[in-house]
Design an enzyme around this catalytic site. Structure first.
Site, PDB file in Angstrom:
ATOM      1  CG  HIS A  41      56.132 -46.654 -32.410  1.00 17.04           C
ATOM      2  ND1 HIS A  41      55.645 -45.806 -31.434  1.00 17.04           N
ATOM      3  CD2 HIS A  41      55.213 -47.630 -33.238  1.00 17.04           C
ATOM      4  CE1 HIS A  41      54.199 -47.042 -31.582  1.00 17.04           C
ATOM      5  NE2 HIS A  41      54.254 -47.988 -32.658  1.00 17.04           N
ATOM      6  CG  ASP A  61      53.755 -52.516 -38.945  1.00 13.08           C
ATOM      7  OD1 ASP A  61      53.782 -51.328 -38.633  1.00 13.08           O
ATOM      8  OD2 ASP A  61      52.647 -53.625 -38.804  1.00 13.08           O
TER       9      ASP A  61
END
Ligand code: SDX
Length: 393
Positions: free
Chosen positions: A275, A327
């Site tokens: 991320h 996700d």
């Protein structure tokens, strides 16, 4: 391009700032909608922890909070829910247009459908406050109907009709599953929680795209269509579908580590990990893990995918010190719920459209057009030569 955080550059006596590629770690503007805490402990929705809202709030409560800045009281919630449900339909001419779309990635259906909504809006450039909020609710309500019909009309030839007597999340899940079976309460709550957790997340790539379009004072439909295009990418919203494909390819949890080692050796990215802001932990995964654990009490597929996630997280942390992100978990949850994998990223859009419309309104309210400065490093000093002389052999 510099790697240092920022450095001053003077050109023809004017000062500029050079920043890292990808605007990494660059604060570009302020917002009161949400903030992403790098430690993952204080990621905020309008003053509330994202995990608190993700765990407890309904879609309607969370959408009201993101749009208006506070949790609704009883009457406000009833009125907002009534408006949202009453807008959950699309005109016949939009259905007819969706009957013409080919079998392709469904994210195109969303962008296409939103732009058609803009075409049928008699005054899409009306920026009065009430109109902007009404338009936001309209797009939020209609986007799932657009995605579901694009998918089922192109692949199965049948129209999906919304059921406005249901709450938003339940009807969205019902439509996404083909408009027939009504999932169980736990399945609906788990799905609703994922939508709330997906709703907003600071200046992520699709939200920033949306704000750039808003900053030119273009209309909300164009800003949402642009944001859908940004979300489609595999490094952003497209990762959930690819994370599922990866877990299906691995097959068994005990094969996860070897798979990761193989991919990393080839310098390939592991979907559902890493991320730009979270370097230790994505707090949204905690709430989704709780839902997967609840489903695992009676669903063997949920048990298997939780074990798969554990093995992948262990391998990625030991080998690269890279945490999983939201996700990876939505991929497992949507698989367990029986959702077609190509619809995972559209679901992300169905949730994130709440954030996009809220950011659009914030941007146009305190606006300055977003136009950074390039650093031209190409050749200079060339002169035009007519073609008969230019390309002499
Ligand atoms: C979302 O911004 C948001 O808030 C996004 C989001 C939201 O709610 O809007 O949270 C939703 O998009 C989550 C991210 C979904 N994407 C993926 O899961 C795709 C895989 N992840 C990577 O592509 C990557 O981690 C990004 C794109 C998410 C972040 O990229 P960065 O910050 O630019 O980091 P990077 O690519 O420069 O990586 C730094 C290093 C590199 O190694 P070196 O080249 O320095 O040796 O970490 C490595 C990368 O190779 N790395 C990975 C990796 N992610 C980073 N290595 C393997 N697998 C990964 N997933």
């Amino acid at each position: 391009m510099s790697t240092t955080l920022c450095e001053k550059v003077v050109r023809e006596g004017r000062e500029f700032v050079r920043v890292p590629k990808g605007l990494a770690n660059v604060i570009i503007d302020q917002t009161t909608i949400s903030g992403v805490d790098p430690e993952g402990k204080e990621t905020i929705y309008r003053g509330y922890l994202i995990s608190d809202i993700g765990k407890h709030a309904s879609f309607e409560e969370a959408a009201y909070l993101i749009l208006y800045g506070e949790l609704p009281c009883d009457e406000e919630l009833k009125e907002f829910s009534r408006k949202l449900n009453s807008e959950r339909w699309i005109p016949t001419k939009l259905i007819d247009a969706l009957k013409t779309v080919p079998i392709t990635h469904p994210m195109y259906y969303g962008a296409f459908g939103v732009l058609l909504l803009g075409m049928y809006d008699p005054n899409p450039d009306d920026m009065s406050r009430d109109t902007l909020y009404d338009r936001a609710i309209k797009i939020i309500a209609k986007l799932p109907v657009i995605f579901a019909n694009g998918w089922y009309l192109s692949r199965h030839g049948h129209e999906i009709k919304p059921d406005q007597s249901l709450r938003h999340a339940g009807d969205v899940l019902r439509m996404i599953l083909g408009g027939g079976i009504m999932p169980g309460d736990i399945e609906i709550r788990a799905f609703e929680s994922s939508l709330v957790l997906y709703m907003d997340h600071g200046f992520n790539a699709s939200t920033f795209t949306n704000r750039v379009i808003a900053s030119t004072l273009s209309d909300m439909y164009s800003a949402v269509a642009g944001a859908i295009g940004a979300l489609k990418g595999p490094l952003h919203g497209g990762a959930n579908q690819r994370a599922l494909e990866m877990m299906l390819e691995i097959g068994e949890p005990e094969k996860a580590r070897a798979y990761v080692e193989e991919k990393l050796k080839k310098k390939e990215k592991i979907m559902g990990f890493g991320h730009r802001v979270y370097k230790v932990h994505d707090p949204r995964t905690d709430v989704l893990r709780e839902w997967l654990s609840k489903l695992a009490e009676y669903n063997p597929e949920a048990r298997k995918f939780l074990a798969m996630i554990d093995e992948l997280e262990k391998a990625m942390w030991e080998l690269k010190k890279i945490p999983s992100n939201v996700d990876l978990y939505t991929a497992a949850l949507y698989h367990v719920l029986g959702i077609p994998k190509d619809l995972y990223t559209p679901i992300f859009a169905i949730a994130r459209v709440v954030g996009w419309t809220a950011h659009y309104i914030e941007q146009v309210t305190h606006n300055k057009i977003i136009r950074p400065k390039e650093e031209y490093v190409g050749p200079t000093g060339f002169k035009y030569i007519p073609i008969e002389e230019r390309c002499k052999r």
